[in-house]
Design a protein around this motif. Structure first.
Motif, PDB file in Angstrom:
ATOM      1  N   VAL A  80      59.365 -17.601  23.657  1.00 45.34           N
ATOM      2  CA  VAL A  80      59.812 -16.772  24.776  1.00 45.34           C
ATOM      3  C   VAL A  80      58.556 -16.353  25.521  1.00 45.34           C
ATOM      4  CG1 VAL A  80      59.893 -14.685  23.330  1.00 45.34           C
ATOM      5  CG2 VAL A  80      61.086 -14.743  25.523  1.00 45.34           C
ATOM      6  N   ASP A  81      58.590 -16.603  26.802  1.00 43.25           N
ATOM      7  CA  ASP A  81      57.361 -16.424  27.578  1.00 43.25           C
ATOM      8  C   ASP A  81      57.687 -16.724  29.034  1.00 43.25           C
ATOM      9  OD1 ASP A  81      54.213 -17.272  27.990  1.00 43.25           O
ATOM     10  OD2 ASP A  81      55.546 -18.827  28.716  1.00 43.25           O
ATOM     11  N   ASN A 149      58.406  -0.190  33.375  1.00 42.77           N
ATOM     12  CA  ASN A 149      58.756  -1.602  33.267  1.00 42.77           C
ATOM     13  C   ASN A 149      58.591  -2.188  31.878  1.00 42.77           C
ATOM     14  OD1 ASN A 149      56.049  -1.357  33.271  1.00 42.77           O
ATOM     15  ND2 ASN A 149      55.652  -2.818  34.913  1.00 42.77           N
ATOM     16  N   GLY A 150      58.262  -1.333  30.914  1.00 45.12           N
ATOM     17  CA  GLY A 150      58.128  -1.878  29.578  1.00 45.12           C
ATOM     18  C   GLY A 150      57.519  -0.885  28.606  1.00 45.12           C
ATOM     19  N   TRP A 193      56.742  -4.846  25.024  1.00 45.38           N
ATOM     20  CA  TRP A 193      58.133  -5.169  25.372  1.00 45.38           C
ATOM     21  C   TRP A 193      58.249  -5.087  26.883  1.00 45.38           C
ATOM     22  CZ3 TRP A 193      61.916  -6.987  22.313  1.00 45.38           C
ATOM     23  CH2 TRP A 193      63.225  -7.001  22.811  1.00 45.38           C
ATOM     24  N   LYS A 194      58.832  -6.113  27.467  1.00 43.98           N
ATOM     25  CA  LYS A 194      58.999  -6.120  28.922  1.00 43.98           C
ATOM     26  C   LYS A 194      60.460  -5.921  29.267  1.00 43.98           C
ATOM     27  CE  LYS A 194      55.287  -9.482  29.623  1.00 43.98           C
ATOM     28  NZ  LYS A 194      54.942 -10.828  30.084  1.00 43.98           N
ATOM     29  N   PHE A 195      60.727  -4.929  30.130  1.00 45.98           N
ATOM     30  CA  PHE A 195      62.114  -4.730  30.541  1.00 45.98           C
ATOM     31  C   PHE A 195      62.508  -5.818  31.516  1.00 45.98           C
ATOM     32  CE2 PHE A 195      61.330   0.054  29.896  1.00 45.98           C
ATOM     33  CZ  PHE A 195      61.612  -0.077  28.549  1.00 45.98           C
ATOM     34  N   ASP A 196      63.597  -6.492  31.197  1.00 36.61           N
ATOM     35  CA  ASP A 196      64.118  -7.533  32.074  1.00 36.61           C
ATOM     36  C   ASP A 196      65.410  -7.990  31.448  1.00 36.61           C
ATOM     37  OD1 ASP A 196      64.802  -9.719  33.539  1.00 36.61           O
ATOM     38  OD2 ASP A 196      62.895 -10.790  33.299  1.00 36.61           O
ATOM     39  N   TRP A 206      64.731   0.846  23.810  1.00 39.03           N
ATOM     40  CA  TRP A 206      64.126   1.328  25.055  1.00 39.03           C
ATOM     41  C   TRP A 206      64.730   0.669  26.288  1.00 39.03           C
ATOM     42  CZ3 TRP A 206      61.377  -1.694  21.454  1.00 39.03           C
ATOM     43  CH2 TRP A 206      61.014  -0.987  20.315  1.00 39.03           C
ATOM     44  N   GLY A 207      65.508  -0.362  26.046  1.00 34.72           N
ATOM     45  CA  GLY A 207      66.121  -1.059  27.168  1.00 34.72           C
ATOM     46  C   GLY A 207      66.084  -2.557  26.928  1.00 34.72           C
ATOM     47  N   ALA A 208      66.942  -3.285  27.604  1.00 35.97           N
ATOM     48  CA  ALA A 208      67.008  -4.733  27.405  1.00 35.97           C
ATOM     49  C   ALA A 208      65.740  -5.393  27.923  1.00 35.97           C
ATOM     50  CB  ALA A 208      68.229  -5.294  28.118  1.00 35.97           C
ATOM     51  N   GLY A 209      65.369  -6.441  27.263  1.00 42.46           N
ATOM     52  CA  GLY A 209      64.160  -7.131  27.705  1.00 42.46           C
ATOM     53  C   GLY A 209      63.711  -8.158  26.692  1.00 42.46           C
ATOM     54  N   ARG A 210      62.413  -8.447  26.725  1.00 44.96           N
ATOM     55  CA  ARG A 210      61.869  -9.441  25.795  1.00 44.96           C
ATOM     56  C   ARG A 210      60.491  -8.987  25.329  1.00 44.96           C
ATOM     57  NH1 ARG A 210      61.590 -11.763  30.978  1.00 44.96           N
ATOM     58  NH2 ARG A 210      59.440 -12.159  31.656  1.00 44.96           N
ATOM     59  N   PRO A 211      60.060  -9.516  24.206  1.00 49.65           N
ATOM     60  CA  PRO A 211      58.763  -9.085  23.675  1.00 49.65           C
ATOM     61  C   PRO A 211      57.599  -9.591  24.514  1.00 49.65           C
ATOM     62  CG  PRO A 211      59.721 -10.810  22.293  1.00 49.65           C
ATOM     63  CD  PRO A 211      60.750 -10.464  23.316  1.00 49.65           C
TER      64      PRO A 211
END
Length: 486
Positions: A80-81, A149-150, A193-196, A206-211
């Motif tokens: 994931v990237d 944002n993260g 963690w990046k919110f997205d 903390w919210g939906a997203g990806r590492p």
RNA sequence: GGUAAGGUGGCAGAACGGUCAUGCGUGGGCCUGCAAAGCCUAUACAAGGGGGUUCGACUCCCUCUCUUACCUCCA
């Protein structure tokens, strides 16, 4: 002057990037070693640079195991990237599908390169809960914070930040290259963690997203190998920021040393410049396999010290090819001699010396690998055995007993380097033998055209013949693409 | 600008405070029916420049210089 006793296993030393000192991967008296290797991001084909790093660790592992140390090897896939997502979008496929494709290809190619399978290949997307747990710990410790944002790691909370790469935080801050991000408290802070909520995304406290990128390695290495890994490594270009950040995360969380030895492999260059996407000088593993085959690639990758750059030039590859041809021929030479094909004067006065030279070469081979994995010297020692065998054979003094010993040692050394002479089953060998016999009959009768035709037929099967005074030696050659082109 | 790693014969690339591997290349020879491969033998002013330490440095220290990488995603 060696510091430890030097009994086999304990004498292996690897230079640690962080301390600059050599130490034993297995620590004091342990017979197991944990190794975590930062693998590839699966959005494109693997290239020679990846191959060099992975082959280096493969040889480390093989040598450790030869020395009686069991290595547990974990190598991740970053699946994931941002680049994977972008590429998947371009191709109109799911990110997971893209990753799957390249992981499959990776396994195929590295199996061809004769790289041993790691004990596990964890993927970021399969460890989201571990990652979330890790981040939660960091927040609890006050070393991470939630921003717009993260979630970010607060570099200021880790006093030793920069110790691996030899950087000072204020110097880093003053560098103009750092991206200004309002959300971050400090420009050096990096995303955990990046919110997205886009395509690949997972729920988190903390919210939906990806590492973020670095956290997966901290989380997964800890899960599989514990808080302190014996050897952690990858390419030199990972020293900063990737490994620096891993240290910050992991050591903040545990308060312990994260990796005992950091081992970094030098870059593969093209015309002296680093192979990179932006320069457009990437050479893929698939293409290299086509052109040179696995053994030549391995010899090339092992031709210098792992910590230094190595240039992917035609000249260097040709040299590796020439070496491989000799090693290959020598395997057959020794096999033929062992089969007792009356080599003439066995047991001459030179033989006693040959046994000594063989033993010496073996010692030098192992000692070279013990000494910070000096594969270049190890290959030299192996080549010494090859040329000794050739010299004895040329002099008609290749004693079957010595040939058997040398053959066994040569195979073992080749195995440690991951070199593999193409298999040949006994039936095929017998068929070649009788063809050769028939041809020699023709030669004795002076029917050279027919004999040459027989030789050509064998050549099509990649069997090469060397006519010697008293016998004909044959070699089954590995097919190598670059040969055909020249 | 900062950090790191390096500059060894035509090329690649090691070790070592005092004898400078090894491979490729190149010359000659041997072997072969021819060939190929191999063997034997020869070949190289080799250490970026300048200081210093030492009886002696390629190897240790200082300095200058050049190269590459990292400082942004990167194996």
């Amino acid at each position: 002057m060696t510091t430890d006793g030097g009994n086999g296993a304990g004498s292996i030393a690897i230079r640690d990037t962080l301390s600059g000192k050599r130490s034993s991967p297995s620590g004091q008296g342990s017979d197991t070693v944990s190794i975590y290797l930062c693998g590839v991001t699966v959005y494109d084909d693997a290239h020679i640079g990846h191959a060099r790093t992975i082959i280096t660790f493969d040889v480390l592992r093989r040598h450790l195991e030869y020395r009686g140390i069991r290595a547990t090897m974990v190598q991740n896939f970053t699946d994931v990237d941002d680049k994977i997502i972008a590429r998947a979008r371009d191709e109109g496929v799911q990110a997971s599908e893209l990753g799957e494709r390249y992981i499959k290809r990776y396994h195929e190619e590295f199996e061809r390169l004769n790289v041993l399978r790691a004990d596990s290949y964890p993927r970021a997307t399969e460890h989201i809960q571990d990652i979330i747990g890790f981040i939660t710990n960091l927040i609890e410790k006050g070393a991470a914070y939630v921003a717009k944002n993260g979630v970010y790691f607060a570099v200021s909370e880790f006093a030793q930040y920069g110790k691996l790469s030899g950087k000072k935080t204020d110097q880093l801050r003053s560098g103009a290259r750092i991206e200004i991000d309002e959300a971050k408290r400090d420009p050096l802070d990096f995303a955990l963690w990046k919110f997205d909520a886009g395509d690949p995304s997972w729920d988190s406290p903390w919210g939906a997203g990806r590492p973020g990128w670095h956290i997966e390695c901290s989380a997964m290495s800890t899960k599989y190998l514990g808080d302190c890994i014996d050897v952690h490594g990858g390419g030199r270009d990972l020293i900063f920021p990737h490994h620096e950040n891993e240290i910050a995360q992991s050591e903040t969380r545990t308060g312990r040393m994260f990796a005992r030895i950091w081992m970094h492999v030098g870059m593969v260059t093209i015309g002296g410049e680093k192979m990179s996407k932006s320069l457009g000088n990437i050479r893929s593993v698939g293409r290299a396999l086509e052109d040179w085959g696995p053994n030549v690639i391995r010899l090339f990758c092992l031709s210098g010290h792992y910590s230094k750059p190595v240039d992917y030039s035609d000249e260097n590859l040709r040299e590796s090819l020439a070496r491989w041809r000799q090693i290959e021929a020598c395997h057959y030479e020794l096999m033929h001699a062992t089969r007792g094909a009356g080599g003439g004067g066995g047991g001459g006065p030179g033989d006693a010396g040959a046994a000594g030279r063989l033993a010496d070469a073996v010692v030098r081979f192992d000692a070279a690998l013990d000494d910070d994995l000096n594969t270049h010297l190890a290959v030299s020692a192996l080549m010494d055995v090859v040329s000794d065998a050739n010299a004895l054979a040329a002099g008609g003094a290749l004693d079957p007993g010595w040939a058997a010993d040398a053959g066994a040692e040569l195979s073992r050394m080749s195995r440690t380097l991951g070199l593999r002479v193409p298999d040949m089953d006994p039936a095929e060998a017998a068929a070649v033998d009788s063809e050769v016999e028939a041809r020699n009959g023709l030669r004795r009768q002076g029917r050279y055209e027919e004999a040459d035709a027989a030789r050509d037929r064998l050549r099509e099967l990649h069997v090469e013949l060397f006519d010697r005074r008293d016998k004909t030696v044959w070699v089954k050659r590995e097919k190598i693409g670059a040969d055909a082109k020249n």
